[in-house]
Design a protein around this motif. Structure first.
Motif, mmCIF file in Angstrom:
data_model
loop_
_atom_site.group_PDB
_atom_site.id
_atom_site.type_symbol
_atom_site.label_atom_id
_atom_site.label_comp_id
_atom_site.label_asym_id
_atom_site.label_seq_id
_atom_site.Cartn_x
_atom_site.Cartn_y
_atom_site.Cartn_z
ATOM 1 N N ALA A 155 16.609 29.304 -0.512
ATOM 2 C CA ALA A 155 16.808 28.550 -1.750
ATOM 3 C C ALA A 155 18.158 27.846 -1.748
ATOM 4 C CB ALA A 155 16.691 29.484 -2.952
ATOM 5 N N GLY A 156 19.173 28.547 -1.257
ATOM 6 C CA GLY A 156 20.502 27.931 -1.176
ATOM 7 C C GLY A 156 20.525 26.758 -0.219
ATOM 8 N N GLU A 157 19.818 26.904 0.925
ATOM 9 C CA GLU A 157 19.757 25.801 1.883
ATOM 10 C C GLU A 157 18.983 24.620 1.319
ATOM 11 O OE1 GLU A 157 18.234 27.243 5.559
ATOM 12 O OE2 GLU A 157 20.083 28.320 6.092
ATOM 13 N N ALA A 158 17.962 24.907 0.534
ATOM 14 C CA ALA A 158 17.201 23.819 -0.092
ATOM 15 C C ALA A 158 18.082 23.041 -1.054
ATOM 16 C CB ALA A 158 15.982 24.382 -0.819
ATOM 17 N N ASP A 159 18.889 23.762 -1.839
ATOM 18 C CA ASP A 159 19.818 23.078 -2.753
ATOM 19 C C ASP A 159 20.830 22.249 -1.973
ATOM 20 O OD1 ASP A 159 18.521 24.251 -4.869
ATOM 21 O OD2 ASP A 159 20.064 25.774 -5.252
ATOM 22 N N SER A 160 21.354 22.851 -0.887
ATOM 23 C CA SER A 160 22.342 22.137 -0.073
ATOM 24 C C SER A 160 21.742 20.898 0.569
ATOM 25 C CB SER A 160 22.894 23.065 1.018
ATOM 26 O OG SER A 160 23.552 24.173 0.451
ATOM 27 N N LEU A 161 20.462 21.000 0.963
ATOM 28 C CA LEU A 161 19.789 19.862 1.569
ATOM 29 C C LEU A 161 19.742 18.680 0.625
ATOM 30 C CD1 LEU A 161 17.969 18.452 3.654
ATOM 31 C CD2 LEU A 161 16.034 19.661 2.648
ATOM 32 N N VAL A 162 19.336 18.941 -0.622
ATOM 33 C CA VAL A 162 19.250 17.857 -1.612
ATOM 34 C C VAL A 162 20.624 17.260 -1.872
ATOM 35 C CG1 VAL A 162 18.680 17.290 -4.004
ATOM 36 C CG2 VAL A 162 17.181 18.795 -2.684
ATOM 37 N N THR A 163 21.607 18.137 -2.039
ATOM 38 C CA THR A 163 22.966 17.658 -2.299
ATOM 39 C C THR A 163 23.484 16.832 -1.127
ATOM 40 O OG1 THR A 163 23.442 19.595 -3.667
ATOM 41 C CG2 THR A 163 25.328 18.369 -2.817
ATOM 42 N N SER A 164 23.250 17.348 0.085
ATOM 43 C CA SER A 164 23.737 16.654 1.277
ATOM 44 C C SER A 164 23.070 15.304 1.466
ATOM 45 C CB SER A 164 23.505 17.531 2.507
ATOM 46 O OG SER A 164 23.889 16.861 3.680
ATOM 47 N N TYR A 178 20.569 14.611 18.683
ATOM 48 C CA TYR A 178 21.497 15.360 17.838
ATOM 49 C C TYR A 178 21.010 16.805 17.738
ATOM 50 C CZ TYR A 178 17.917 13.789 14.504
ATOM 51 O OH TYR A 178 16.725 13.499 13.878
ATOM 52 N N PRO A 179 21.903 17.725 17.365
ATOM 53 C CA PRO A 179 21.544 19.146 17.376
ATOM 54 C C PRO A 179 20.397 19.446 16.411
ATOM 55 C CG PRO A 179 23.920 18.877 17.252
ATOM 56 C CD PRO A 179 23.322 17.516 17.038
ATOM 57 N N PRO A 180 19.625 20.484 16.728
ATOM 58 C CA PRO A 180 18.536 20.873 15.825
ATOM 59 C C PRO A 180 19.087 21.461 14.542
ATOM 60 C CG PRO A 180 18.805 22.506 17.554
ATOM 61 C CD PRO A 180 19.718 21.365 17.901
ATOM 62 N N GLY A 181 18.317 21.399 13.502
ATOM 63 C CA GLY A 181 18.719 21.947 12.212
ATOM 64 C C GLY A 181 17.715 21.562 11.155
ATOM 65 N N ARG A 182 17.860 22.163 9.990
ATOM 66 C CA ARG A 182 16.885 21.920 8.933
ATOM 67 C C ARG A 182 17.096 20.577 8.252
ATOM 68 N NH1 ARG A 182 15.127 27.550 6.079
ATOM 69 N NH2 ARG A 182 14.889 28.747 7.992
ATOM 70 N N PHE A 183 18.304 20.046 8.343
ATOM 71 C CA PHE A 183 18.511 18.706 7.814
ATOM 72 C C PHE A 183 19.592 18.013 8.620
ATOM 73 C CE2 PHE A 183 22.545 19.524 5.684
ATOM 74 C CZ PHE A 183 22.496 20.892 5.429
ATOM 75 N N THR A 184 19.586 16.699 8.557
ATOM 76 C CA THR A 184 20.520 15.883 9.325
ATOM 77 C C THR A 184 21.685 15.465 8.442
ATOM 78 O OG1 THR A 184 18.636 15.016 10.565
ATOM 79 C CG2 THR A 184 20.722 13.848 10.786
ATOM 80 N N GLN A 185 22.898 15.586 8.976
ATOM 81 C CA GLN A 185 24.072 15.183 8.212
ATOM 82 C C GLN A 185 23.968 13.701 7.843
ATOM 83 O OE1 GLN A 185 27.980 16.797 9.706
ATOM 84 N NE2 GLN A 185 26.723 17.200 11.511
#
Length: 301
Positions: free
Chosen positions: A76-85, A272-279
């Motif tokens: 849930a925290g990562e989902a929030d961070s994803l939207v913010t990012s 680019y490195p793997p991850g749940r979202f891209t910078q």
């Protein structure tokens, strides 16, 4: 009560070892934390915590629930961070690794446009002819050409190129035009020493047969532009990517050595490195490259 809040209260009590420290961590009252945990236990119909006057510890069921709850809270925290990012304006230092020839000839001329479009991004572009380890060497992304060796990286194709053997008209007038791959044995070949497969050109005959030609002997250089200059000067035949020789070919400075050989496109990728979202800064640069090179390749450079 909110289910995630109940889970967070319970997990924080376990993490902090008590209600008082959990309340301080969450920024709410101790009684509020207790109500959240009690509501959770009532909803689940199970006791999750052992409570004594000195300490609080999870029950066996509580410990199993904690493991799952902590994962849910992390997601849930990562989902929030994803939207913010994803909504944040691209900014910060962007470190890029790029093959020297492509960086000098095609990225350097357009970097100014990118920086003007994204003034909060600073770029550190490192030019080299080796495959860097993105994460361990601190790179945000790289531009790579040809087959991708590291399948763990995420990749987006931004263009295509091809490799062809080229030489100057003056060279072919003096030494003759090769008509088949075997004829190359009688010619002066210019070797690119940074080539991954060593002093060998891997070619495909019109029949589809895969052939190898050794290129040591006449001139070896670890820079593609220098090889192109040597070919233009009439020193021999070079095997180069189209993004490097296309302009010289359009001006008639070089021509293909054996035009009948099959054209085999190679992808040019942003990796680019793997991850749940891209910078945002990485996503912005990749989108910029895809737009800048939308009409390029394999021979249109």
């Amino acid at each position: 009560m909110d289910r995630l809040t109940e889970m967070e209260a319970f997990a924080t009590v376990v993490d902090q070892g008590g209600f008082t420290d959990a309340a301080r961590k969450m920024g709410i009252s101790k009684s509020a934390v207790s109500k959240h945990v009690s509501a959770l236990e009532a909803r689940l119909g199970a006791r999750l915590l052992n409570r004594t006057t000195r300490r609080v510890s999870p029950t066996e069921i509580g410990l199993a629930y904690y493991d799952r709850a902590r994962r849910v809270l992390t997601d849930a925290g990562e989902a929030d961070s994803l939207v913010t990012s994803m909504q944040a304006a691209p900014s910060g230092l962007l470190r890029i690794s790029v093959a020297t020839d492509f960086g000098v000839n095609h990225l350097s001329p357009i970097l100014g446009d990118f920086l003007q479009e994204y003034p909060d991004i600073t770029v550190n572009m490192v030019l080299n002819n080796r495959f860097v380890e993105l994460i361990s060497e601190g790179f945000d992304m790289a531009v790579r050409i040809g087959e991708l060796e590291d399948s763990t990286l995420r990749a987006r194709k931004i263009a295509e190129t091809t490799r062809r053997m080229i030489g100057s008209p003056a060279y072919f007038e003096k030494f003759g035009q090769p008509r088949k791959i075997d004829d190359l044995n009688a010619h002066k070949l210019l070797h690119y020493t940074s080539q991954a497969n060593g002093a060998v050109w891997k070619l495909t005959a019109p029949s589809g047969e895969k052939r190898q030609v050794r290129t040591t002997g006449w001139l070896s250089v670890n820079d593609g532009q220098s090889l192109l200059n040597a070919a233009i000067s009439g020193l021999g035949i070079a095997y180069l990517p189209s993004f490097l020789y296309a302009d010289a070919a359009a001006k008639g400075l070089v021509v293909e050595a054996i035009p009948d050989l099959p054209v085999e496109p190679q992808g040019i990728y942003a990796v680019y490195p793997p991850g749940r979202f891209t910078q945002p800064k990485v996503r912005a640069f990749i989108d910029f490259l895809a737009h800048a090179f939308a009409d390029k390749g394999p021979d249109r450079w």
